[in-house]
Design a protein around this motif. Sequence first.
Motif, PDB file in Angstrom:
ATOM      1  N   LYS A 124       0.599  -1.218  -0.242  1.00  0.00           N
ATOM      2  CA  LYS A 124      -0.034   0.030  -0.052  1.00  0.00           C
ATOM      3  C   LYS A 124       0.732   1.275   0.163  1.00  0.00           C
ATOM      4  O   LYS A 124       2.091   0.956   0.512  1.00  0.00           O
ATOM      5  CB  LYS A 124      -0.906   0.005   1.233  1.00  0.00           C
ATOM      6  CG  LYS A 124      -1.978  -0.880   1.173  1.00  0.00           C
ATOM      7  CD  LYS A 124      -3.175  -0.425   2.230  1.00  0.00           C
ATOM      8  CE  LYS A 124      -4.315  -1.458   2.103  1.00  0.00           C
ATOM      9  NZ  LYS A 124      -5.426  -1.164   3.212  1.00  0.00           N
ATOM     10  N   GLU A 125       0.359   2.385  -0.521  1.00  0.00           N
ATOM     11  CA  GLU A 125       0.980   3.677  -0.383  1.00  0.00           C
ATOM     12  C   GLU A 125      -0.227   4.693  -0.266  1.00  0.00           C
ATOM     13  O   GLU A 125      -0.882   4.642  -1.128  1.00  0.00           O
ATOM     14  CB  GLU A 125       1.734   3.792  -1.735  1.00  0.00           C
ATOM     15  CG  GLU A 125       2.733   4.959  -1.812  1.00  0.00           C
ATOM     16  CD  GLU A 125       3.561   5.088  -3.241  1.00  0.00           C
ATOM     17  OE1 GLU A 125       2.974   5.582  -3.991  1.00  0.00           O
ATOM     18  OE2 GLU A 125       4.482   4.398  -3.160  1.00  0.00           O
ATOM     19  N   LYS A 126      -0.131   5.383   0.663  1.00  0.00           N
ATOM     20  CA  LYS A 126      -1.164   6.409   1.039  1.00  0.00           C
ATOM     21  C   LYS A 126      -2.481   5.838   1.147  1.00  0.00           C
ATOM     22  O   LYS A 126      -3.481   6.488   0.181  1.00  0.00           O
ATOM     23  CB  LYS A 126      -0.914   7.591  -0.191  1.00  0.00           C
ATOM     24  CG  LYS A 126       0.137   8.295  -0.109  1.00  0.00           C
ATOM     25  CD  LYS A 126       0.516   9.401  -1.034  1.00  0.00           C
ATOM     26  CE  LYS A 126       1.877  10.140  -1.109  1.00  0.00           C
ATOM     27  NZ  LYS A 126       1.859  11.207  -2.162  1.00  0.00           N
ATOM     28  N   GLY A 127      -2.577   4.517   1.692  1.00  0.00           N
ATOM     29  CA  GLY A 127      -4.127   4.070   1.536  1.00  0.00           C
ATOM     30  C   GLY A 127      -4.380   3.340   0.541  1.00  0.00           C
ATOM     31  O   GLY A 127      -5.622   2.691   0.455  1.00  0.00           O
ATOM     32  N   HIS A 128      -3.626   3.299  -0.662  1.00  0.00           N
ATOM     33  CA  HIS A 128      -3.899   2.846  -1.980  1.00  0.00           C
ATOM     34  C   HIS A 128      -3.263   1.353  -2.097  1.00  0.00           C
ATOM     35  O   HIS A 128      -2.056   1.471  -1.977  1.00  0.00           O
ATOM     36  CB  HIS A 128      -4.102   3.653  -3.073  1.00  0.00           C
ATOM     37  CG  HIS A 128      -4.528   3.271  -4.211  1.00  0.00           C
ATOM     38  ND1 HIS A 128      -6.027   3.238  -4.550  1.00  0.00           N
ATOM     39  CD2 HIS A 128      -4.125   2.604  -5.619  1.00  0.00           C
ATOM     40  CE1 HIS A 128      -6.061   2.757  -5.782  1.00  0.00           C
ATOM     41  NE2 HIS A 128      -5.029   2.478  -6.409  1.00  0.00           N
ATOM     42  N   VAL A 129      -3.868   0.315  -2.633  1.00  0.00           N
ATOM     43  CA  VAL A 129      -3.201  -0.704  -2.919  1.00  0.00           C
ATOM     44  C   VAL A 129      -2.277  -0.670  -4.112  1.00  0.00           C
ATOM     45  O   VAL A 129      -2.944  -0.368  -5.108  1.00  0.00           O
ATOM     46  CB  VAL A 129      -4.266  -1.971  -3.093  1.00  0.00           C
ATOM     47  CG1 VAL A 129      -3.500  -3.476  -3.683  1.00  0.00           C
ATOM     48  CG2 VAL A 129      -4.877  -2.449  -1.643  1.00  0.00           C
ATOM     49  N   ILE A 130      -0.997  -1.078  -4.213  1.00  0.00           N
ATOM     50  CA  ILE A 130      -0.161  -0.866  -5.099  1.00  0.00           C
ATOM     51  C   ILE A 130       0.577  -2.030  -5.638  1.00  0.00           C
ATOM     52  O   ILE A 130       1.503  -1.892  -6.444  1.00  0.00           O
ATOM     53  CB  ILE A 130       0.669   0.281  -5.040  1.00  0.00           C
ATOM     54  CG1 ILE A 130       1.692   0.045  -3.620  1.00  0.00           C
ATOM     55  CG2 ILE A 130       0.097   1.816  -4.846  1.00  0.00           C
ATOM     56  CD1 ILE A 130       2.924   0.895  -3.678  1.00  0.00           C
ATOM     57  N   GLY A 131      -0.066  -3.079  -5.055  1.00  0.00           N
ATOM     58  CA  GLY A 131       0.617  -4.428  -5.445  1.00  0.00           C
ATOM     59  C   GLY A 131       0.401  -5.361  -4.182  1.00  0.00           C
ATOM     60  O   GLY A 131      -0.399  -5.284  -3.503  1.00  0.00           O
ATOM     61  N   ASP A 176     -12.148   0.777  -0.441  1.00  0.00           N
ATOM     62  CA  ASP A 176     -11.613   2.046  -0.607  1.00  0.00           C
ATOM     63  C   ASP A 176     -10.172   2.105  -0.953  1.00  0.00           C
ATOM     64  O   ASP A 176      -9.780   3.295  -1.538  1.00  0.00           O
ATOM     65  CB  ASP A 176     -11.684   2.894   0.877  1.00  0.00           C
ATOM     66  CG  ASP A 176     -13.148   3.208   1.300  1.00  0.00           C
ATOM     67  OD1 ASP A 176     -14.216   3.074   0.401  1.00  0.00           O
ATOM     68  OD2 ASP A 176     -13.510   3.015   2.562  1.00  0.00           O
ATOM     69  N   SER A 177      -9.494   1.062  -0.769  1.00  0.00           N
ATOM     70  CA  SER A 177      -8.160   1.118  -1.127  1.00  0.00           C
ATOM     71  C   SER A 177      -7.836   0.830  -2.681  1.00  0.00           C
ATOM     72  O   SER A 177      -6.815   0.813  -3.214  1.00  0.00           O
ATOM     73  CB  SER A 177      -7.363   0.156  -0.404  1.00  0.00           C
ATOM     74  OG  SER A 177      -7.793  -1.333  -0.666  1.00  0.00           O
ATOM     75  N   GLY A 178      -8.759   0.574  -3.236  1.00  0.00           N
ATOM     76  CA  GLY A 178      -8.767   0.125  -4.705  1.00  0.00           C
ATOM     77  C   GLY A 178      -8.829  -1.206  -5.148  1.00  0.00           C
ATOM     78  O   GLY A 178      -8.620  -1.624  -6.131  1.00  0.00           O
ATOM     79  N   LEU A 179      -8.710  -2.202  -3.876  1.00  0.00           N
ATOM     80  CA  LEU A 179      -8.690  -3.790  -4.196  1.00  0.00           C
ATOM     81  C   LEU A 179      -9.932  -4.102  -4.865  1.00  0.00           C
ATOM     82  O   LEU A 179     -11.123  -3.785  -4.197  1.00  0.00           O
ATOM     83  CB  LEU A 179      -8.369  -4.411  -2.840  1.00  0.00           C
ATOM     84  CG  LEU A 179      -8.438  -5.809  -2.683  1.00  0.00           C
ATOM     85  CD1 LEU A 179      -7.331  -6.359  -3.607  1.00  0.00           C
ATOM     86  CD2 LEU A 179      -8.682  -6.445  -1.391  1.00  0.00           C
ATOM     87  N   ILE A 180     -10.026  -4.875  -5.918  1.00  0.00           N
ATOM     88  CA  ILE A 180     -11.223  -5.315  -6.497  1.00  0.00           C
ATOM     89  C   ILE A 180     -11.460  -6.774  -6.041  1.00  0.00           C
ATOM     90  O   ILE A 180     -10.229  -7.696  -6.226  1.00  0.00           O
ATOM     91  CB  ILE A 180     -10.912  -5.311  -8.218  1.00  0.00           C
ATOM     92  CG1 ILE A 180     -10.654  -3.756  -8.464  1.00  0.00           C
ATOM     93  CG2 ILE A 180     -12.286  -5.896  -8.929  1.00  0.00           C
ATOM     94  CD1 ILE A 180     -10.606  -3.619 -10.052  1.00  0.00           C
ATOM     95  N   THR A 181     -12.352  -7.084  -5.681  1.00  0.00           N
ATOM     96  CA  THR A 181     -12.837  -8.288  -5.107  1.00  0.00           C
ATOM     97  C   THR A 181     -13.942  -9.087  -6.285  1.00  0.00           C
ATOM     98  O   THR A 181     -15.030  -8.275  -6.292  1.00  0.00           O
ATOM     99  CB  THR A 181     -13.116  -8.456  -3.656  1.00  0.00           C
ATOM    100  OG1 THR A 181     -12.160  -8.153  -2.927  1.00  0.00           O
ATOM    101  CG2 THR A 181     -13.590  -9.937  -3.598  1.00  0.00           C
ATOM    102  N   ILE A 182     -13.729 -10.256  -6.815  1.00  0.00           N
ATOM    103  CA  ILE A 182     -15.097 -10.703  -7.343  1.00  0.00           C
ATOM    104  C   ILE A 182     -14.890 -11.929  -6.877  1.00  0.00           C
ATOM    105  O   ILE A 182     -14.100 -13.068  -6.570  1.00  0.00           O
ATOM    106  CB  ILE A 182     -14.514 -10.934  -8.794  1.00  0.00           C
ATOM    107  CG1 ILE A 182     -15.443 -11.719  -9.711  1.00  0.00           C
ATOM    108  CG2 ILE A 182     -13.038 -11.581  -9.203  1.00  0.00           C
ATOM    109  CD1 ILE A 182     -15.648 -11.565 -11.122  1.00  0.00           C
ATOM    110  N   THR A 183     -16.276 -12.749  -6.759  1.00  0.00           N
ATOM    111  CA  THR A 183     -16.555 -13.848  -6.124  1.00  0.00           C
ATOM    112  C   THR A 183     -17.791 -14.466  -6.602  1.00  0.00           C
ATOM    113  O   THR A 183     -18.695 -13.564  -7.129  1.00  0.00           O
ATOM    114  CB  THR A 183     -16.596 -13.879  -4.406  1.00  0.00           C
ATOM    115  OG1 THR A 183     -16.577 -15.376  -4.269  1.00  0.00           O
ATOM    116  CG2 THR A 183     -17.785 -13.316  -4.171  1.00  0.00           C
TER     117      THR A 183
END
Length: 520
Positions: free
Chosen positions: A194-201, A359-366
Amino acid sequence: MNRERLFSQLVSHSGPFDIAIIGGGATGLGAAVDAASRGHSVVLIEQSDFAKGTSSRSTKLVHGGVRYLKQGNISLVLEALRERGLLCKNAPHLVHSLPFVIPSYHWWEGPFYGIGLKVYDTLAGQLGLEPSRYLSREEMMELLPTLETEGLDGGVVYHDGQFDDARLAIHLARTAVNNGAITLNHTRCTGLMKEKGHVIGVKAECVETGRQHEIRARCVINATGVFVDDVRRMDDAKTENIVAPSQGVHLVLPREFLPGESAIMIPKTDDGRVLFAVPWHGRVIIGTTDTPVEHASIEPRALPDEIEFLMTHAARYLTRDPRPCDVLSVFAGLRPLVAAKNAESTAALSRDHTILVSDSGLITITGGKWTTYRRMAEDVIDHAEMIGGIGVKHCVTHDLKIHGSATVLPKDDPLAVYGSDATEIRELTAKEPEWARKVHPKLDLTCAEVVFHTRHEMARTVGDVLARRSRSLLFDAQASMNAAPRVAAIMARELNWDAETIDHQVNRFQKLASGYILEG
């Protein structure tokens, strides 16, 4: 598809990937194919093997879902029938039409189910298979000579798709790699970057070597099936579960219990579920159950009540009652059903797929199912393009041929599931005639196939070969246990295993396979 080469590509890649995918089941692999075929840079990691979980434990059907039609979920049926047609077109070496017979033991059942199946045919449109039709009692007995005839009035036959789930997963992995993706099995996600609350990897670890990798990506997709909530908690420890796992169990019987080329579909069992008896690779699969489970497991086990339920219903509709000693294998899988408040049972939970963006940009599909994997992939990559800001590109999987589809062999060819790859296996046999030998008299698996699985399909364990590259564990669990030492010896020459590793591999597989044997 070479694992060492793919790891080298991972290490040498400069800058962030467009998309990183966690999970190597149907959903994750489908997303990798979609994204890579659009031209995005893609890396996928899977903690175990491709299709190790739910995606190798299905009823082996590509279907629209007759019971969803009964529930009035027309949109789900329409989408599934369309995707069934596309899969038949794009993977003809792995997917084929199969007749399903619904027996009628009451005068009204034939017309009742017949009308519904005509609607089913109509919804399929130009992508439909063969039309449904009514069957007389005599025609039923000819198609299904081992069906219970007492009180039998007739029936209805319709057509749906059948496939080999784990083999399709492997071919999807190869399709993704062919289009430039990096797909890595036995590589677990240990955390999110994470960087500044956003998922980057994602942070990843090779299970074999323990080597750590930091994989930067503009967008991260969580496609881990019943385990999506574990990854979501890596993002937010306080997040609530969205998946309510449901267990489905199947029994595998010898083909003499259901000879011929037709399956049986029982539209309503004692618990309200549909029950299938399906001919598959010279065996018969009986399933399935629908049992809520509290915790997801990578290796779920059938419960005694589930086994009794299947044995009882099989005896009810087959002239020969199966006994525990007749069961060649019993396997369980978990469905990632999307939780709903006040749902009385898992049957009431959503079979549609769900996409969430944190909110961090993580996409979940299920959610979803094998039949609609391509559509799920298209949806999630559309989201990824927006979230990651990687540019919108047109989805091309509607007409994208799956690896191996260039050659369609006769169904009775022992190498039919490999499609065009069968040529390479036969070339191995030509070079080393000894490799033509079977690893066990009760299994069709040859030494050449084991070599091919290891060299070209990233098989890294005995279980990878016997459970998923081949389906030996499902065909005959005891025979697969007996074959494990020979398979390990072949793999050892390819992967430079020492004696200790060979013993570990054999013992590990035999312990796993023992859970597929029905005692009694």
